[in-house]
Design an enzyme around this catalytic site. Sequence first.
Site, PDB file in Angstrom:
ATOM      1  N   ILE A 147       0.822  -1.214   0.000  1.00 38.19           N
ATOM      2  CA  ILE A 147       0.000   0.000   0.000  1.00 38.19           C
ATOM      3  C   ILE A 147       0.857   1.267   0.000  1.00 38.19           C
ATOM      4  O   ILE A 147       0.400   2.335  -0.423  1.00 38.19           O
ATOM      5  CB  ILE A 147      -0.971  -0.022   1.223  1.00 38.19           C
ATOM      6  CG1 ILE A 147      -2.160   0.877   0.982  1.00 38.19           C
ATOM      7  CG2 ILE A 147      -0.256   0.345   2.512  1.00 38.19           C
ATOM      8  CD1 ILE A 147      -3.303   0.657   1.974  1.00 38.19           C
ATOM      9  N   ASN A 167      11.393  -8.864   7.025  1.00 38.31           N
ATOM     10  CA  ASN A 167      11.610  -8.209   8.317  1.00 38.31           C
ATOM     11  C   ASN A 167      11.061  -9.110   9.422  1.00 38.31           C
ATOM     12  O   ASN A 167       9.970  -9.675   9.288  1.00 38.31           O
ATOM     13  CB  ASN A 167      10.901  -6.856   8.352  1.00 38.31           C
ATOM     14  CG  ASN A 167      11.504  -5.865   7.376  1.00 38.31           C
ATOM     15  OD1 ASN A 167      12.710  -5.849   7.177  1.00 38.31           O
ATOM     16  ND2 ASN A 167      10.668  -5.044   6.766  1.00 38.31           N
ATOM     17  N   GLU A 171       6.360  -4.733  11.012  1.00 41.01           N
ATOM     18  CA  GLU A 171       5.160  -4.023  11.459  1.00 41.01           C
ATOM     19  C   GLU A 171       3.935  -4.936  11.489  1.00 41.01           C
ATOM     20  O   GLU A 171       3.079  -4.787  12.353  1.00 41.01           O
ATOM     21  CB  GLU A 171       4.863  -2.840  10.529  1.00 41.01           C
ATOM     22  CG  GLU A 171       5.916  -1.745  10.593  1.00 41.01           C
ATOM     23  CD  GLU A 171       5.736  -0.714   9.492  1.00 41.01           C
ATOM     24  OE1 GLU A 171       4.688  -0.733   8.804  1.00 41.01           O
ATOM     25  OE2 GLU A 171       6.658   0.095   9.305  1.00 41.01           O
ATOM     26  N   VAL A 172       3.844  -5.819  10.519  1.00 39.23           N
ATOM     27  CA  VAL A 172       2.663  -6.691  10.426  1.00 39.23           C
ATOM     28  C   VAL A 172       3.085  -8.110  10.840  1.00 39.23           C
ATOM     29  O   VAL A 172       3.934  -8.730  10.182  1.00 39.23           O
ATOM     30  CB  VAL A 172       2.081  -6.702   8.996  1.00 39.23           C
ATOM     31  CG1 VAL A 172       0.869  -7.621   8.927  1.00 39.23           C
ATOM     32  CG2 VAL A 172       1.717  -5.283   8.546  1.00 39.23           C
ATOM     33  N   HIS A 197       5.656 -12.400   5.814  1.00 40.44           N
ATOM     34  CA  HIS A 197       5.571 -11.888   4.438  1.00 40.44           C
ATOM     35  C   HIS A 197       6.967 -11.623   3.914  1.00 40.44           C
ATOM     36  O   HIS A 197       7.882 -11.300   4.663  1.00 40.44           O
ATOM     37  CB  HIS A 197       4.731 -10.613   4.374  1.00 40.44           C
ATOM     38  CG  HIS A 197       5.161  -9.535   5.331  1.00 40.44           C
ATOM     39  ND1 HIS A 197       4.827  -9.573   6.662  1.00 40.44           N
ATOM     40  CD2 HIS A 197       5.892  -8.411   5.151  1.00 40.44           C
ATOM     41  CE1 HIS A 197       5.325  -8.510   7.266  1.00 40.44           C
ATOM     42  NE2 HIS A 197       5.989  -7.782   6.380  1.00 40.44           N
ATOM     43  N   HIS A 215       8.877  -9.159   1.197  1.00 45.93           N
ATOM     44  CA  HIS A 215       8.820  -8.005   0.304  1.00 45.93           C
ATOM     45  C   HIS A 215       9.664  -8.338  -0.928  1.00 45.93           C
ATOM     46  O   HIS A 215      10.803  -8.807  -0.796  1.00 45.93           O
ATOM     47  CB  HIS A 215       9.468  -6.773   0.948  1.00 45.93           C
ATOM     48  CG  HIS A 215       8.827  -6.276   2.197  1.00 45.93           C
ATOM     49  ND1 HIS A 215       8.055  -5.143   2.240  1.00 45.93           N
ATOM     50  CD2 HIS A 215       8.879  -6.736   3.474  1.00 45.93           C
ATOM     51  CE1 HIS A 215       7.650  -4.923   3.480  1.00 45.93           C
ATOM     52  NE2 HIS A 215       8.141  -5.870   4.255  1.00 45.93           N
TER      53      HIS A 215
HETATM   54  P1  5GP Z   1       6.837  -5.019   7.586  1.00 45.35           P
HETATM   55  O1  5GP Z   1       7.379  -3.756   8.180  1.00 45.35           O
HETATM   56  O2  5GP Z   1       5.927  -5.729   8.555  1.00 45.35           O
HETATM   57  O3  5GP Z   1       7.919  -5.895   7.032  1.00 45.35           O
HETATM   58  O4  5GP Z   1       6.007  -4.573   6.320  1.00 45.35           O
HETATM   59  C1  5GP Z   1       4.624  -4.400   6.322  1.00 45.35           C
HETATM   60  C2  5GP Z   1       4.260  -3.799   4.992  1.00 45.35           C
HETATM   61  O5  5GP Z   1       2.851  -3.882   4.855  1.00 45.35           O
HETATM   62  C3  5GP Z   1       4.646  -2.311   4.837  1.00 45.35           C
HETATM   63  O6  5GP Z   1       5.506  -2.142   3.721  1.00 45.35           O
HETATM   64  C4  5GP Z   1       3.293  -1.605   4.656  1.00 45.35           C
HETATM   65  O7  5GP Z   1       3.335  -0.543   3.718  1.00 45.35           O
HETATM   66  C5  5GP Z   1       2.396  -2.746   4.178  1.00 45.35           C
HETATM   67  N1  5GP Z   1       0.996  -2.597   4.538  1.00 45.35           N
HETATM   68  C6  5GP Z   1       0.494  -2.243   5.752  1.00 45.35           C
HETATM   69  N2  5GP Z   1      -0.850  -2.224   5.733  1.00 45.35           N
HETATM   70  C7  5GP Z   1      -1.201  -2.592   4.476  1.00 45.35           C
HETATM   71  C8  5GP Z   1      -2.477  -2.768   3.841  1.00 45.35           C
HETATM   72  O8  5GP Z   1      -3.546  -2.596   4.408  1.00 45.35           O
HETATM   73  N3  5GP Z   1      -2.457  -3.160   2.536  1.00 45.35           N
HETATM   74  C9  5GP Z   1      -1.294  -3.374   1.859  1.00 45.35           C
HETATM   75  N4  5GP Z   1      -1.394  -3.745   0.584  1.00 45.35           N
HETATM   76  N5  5GP Z   1      -0.084  -3.225   2.418  1.00 45.35           N
HETATM   77  C10 5GP Z   1      -0.037  -2.835   3.719  1.00 45.35           C
END
Ligand code: 5GP
Length: 120
Positions: A34, A91, A99-100, A104, A106
């Site tokens: 997003i 991550n 964050e999530v 996942h 990237h």
């Molecule tokens: P992390 O920091 O957990 O490795 O990455 C989480 C990713 O999820 C971030 O790059 C963020 O932009 C993406 N993200 C968070 N919320 C959403 C969402 O509702 N939809 C999509 N498509 N991506 C999201």
Amino acid sequence: MAYDDNNIFAKILRGEIPCNKIYEDDFSLAFHDIAPKAKQHILVIPKGAYTDIVDFGANGSAEEIKGFYSAVSKIAKDEGLTQDGFRSIANTGNFGGQEVPHYHIHLLGGEPIGALRSNV
Ligand code: 5GP
């Protein structure tokens, strides 16, 4: 860390919030980030409830793990990332900046991605 059913990717998997889908099969879902950090920024997630790469590697079935990484390979090829190269990032946890809390990967590409870390 216990898996949180209310994380945003769990909601995407349940269809409770939309995503810009690229690919889906029995084990995996891929969609556009997003808030893209590169011209191409794809997220690939397993459908199972795994918090991170450590949880997935330890507790995912052989079928899930094979299915997931086969999907990552297919998406990288189909989206044209393999031609010029790309970066894959998983991550993990607090220091990793996750964050999530649903595993996942990237996939970042479409342009040179630069240094692995910008502050060192
Ligand atoms: P992390 O920091 O957990 O490795 O990455 C989480 C990713 O999820 C971030 O790059 C963020 O932009 C993406 N993200 C968070 N919320 C959403 C969402 O509702 N939809 C999509 N498509 N991506 C999201």
